[in-house]
Scaffold this active site. Sequence first.
Site, PDB file in Angstrom:
ATOM      1  N   ALA A 226       0.840  -1.190   0.000  1.00  0.00           N
ATOM      2  CA  ALA A 226       0.000   0.000   0.000  1.00  0.00           C
ATOM      3  C   ALA A 226       0.878   1.243   0.000  1.00  0.00           C
ATOM      4  CB  ALA A 226      -0.912   0.005   1.227  1.00  0.00           C
ATOM      5  N   HIS A 227       0.299   2.362  -0.433  1.00  0.00           N
ATOM      6  CA  HIS A 227       1.022   3.631  -0.395  1.00  0.00           C
ATOM      7  C   HIS A 227       1.091   4.120   1.042  1.00  0.00           C
ATOM      8  CE1 HIS A 227       2.233   7.744  -1.291  1.00  0.00           C
ATOM      9  NE2 HIS A 227       2.448   7.376  -2.544  1.00  0.00           N
ATOM     10  N   ALA A 228       2.199   4.756   1.385  1.00  0.00           N
ATOM     11  CA  ALA A 228       2.398   5.182   2.768  1.00  0.00           C
ATOM     12  C   ALA A 228       1.483   6.340   3.172  1.00  0.00           C
ATOM     13  CB  ALA A 228       3.852   5.591   2.980  1.00  0.00           C
TER      14      ALA A 228
END
Length: 393
Positions: A226-228
């Site tokens: 996932a994107h941070a």
Amino acid sequence: MTRPLDGITVISLEHAIAAPFCTRQLADLGARVIKVERPGTGDFARDYDQRVDGQASHFVWVNRSKESLTLDLKQPAALAVLRELIAGADVLVQNLAPGAAARMGLGYETLQAVHPALVVCDISGYGEDGPYRDKKAYDLLIQSEAGFLSVTGTPDTPCKSGNSIADIAAGMYAYTGVLAALMQRGKTGRGSHIDVSMLESLAEWMGYPMYYAYQGATPPPRNAAAHATIYPYGPFAAGDGGTVMLGLQNEREWQLFCEKVLLQPALAGDARFDANARRNANREALQAVILETFSTLSTAQVLERLDAAQIANARMNDMAGLWAHPQLEARARWREVGSPAGPIPALLPPGRQSAFDYRMDPVPAVGEHTEAILQSLGRDAATIAALRAAEAI
């Protein structure tokens, strides 16, 4: 067609990945690359595995279109052969242990005094000087030193890259460095020295997380795939067991996602989710909503909805899926190259070229070109036999 590096000769004292990846790309552009290997065993990367018809996967990937010359460089007669080859070469690439080339009289300063037009590219873990100069530098160790592991993995567990990313980064900068040096030589007539380190190469690729953590700010957290800081952005399971990657970049896309993918237009105005910062803070609640919808759909159906909404997406492929990727097939990216075990498939280098065709020649056997190269240097059959008897070749 004439290739950009036709007529350029590269001598490479190389093993493993970084230097071979650099020189294979030079060969792709037409350079003659003479790969110097140990007599008998050759580059130790030849024995990493036997996955490609008995050959190593790493090796066949980065060694096509080269000539293999075996030399025991501890023997004066073999070193004399190498010096003679260098005298007629344009580029010397090496990723031996730091200082090893210099001890053989093959350091840049020594060579430059005799061959002022020669380009010398040294590839190492940490560079030719500094306190880390002599530390061993395997790919995983550089991933760790460069902070890559600190931002890659799950919140609980750091994870290395699934490929040799530090080696690849160093090989890419060595490759572009050599190209730039050849262009510079065309202007000045003089060669130059390129000192490429794996650490500096991967540190450059870490620019975004470094600046994100500027002046002691909190670094990006590890969030698996996932994107941070953006949500939803990452993997989501479909009802048939497949996984879809999707990413939203702005509020317009969030509204389209709710309307056309989740079929819940009112969700766009939910106070928990009506801005990226709030969606990011309420990931678990939003994930539950998305997964509930996706659980009733197949992977193909999810992708169809995302495409219709013009939401960026991808199927999470495995290696079998990449081998059979329809886009690679449609763009005719596959070729066949020879190898000691017979023909194998190989991807064309990235970037279509209208002016020339990439070179796609065989992967060499250990020492396959030794006798031909020695003969081209004027060695007769008796001399070659004596070198072989002494295990100098």
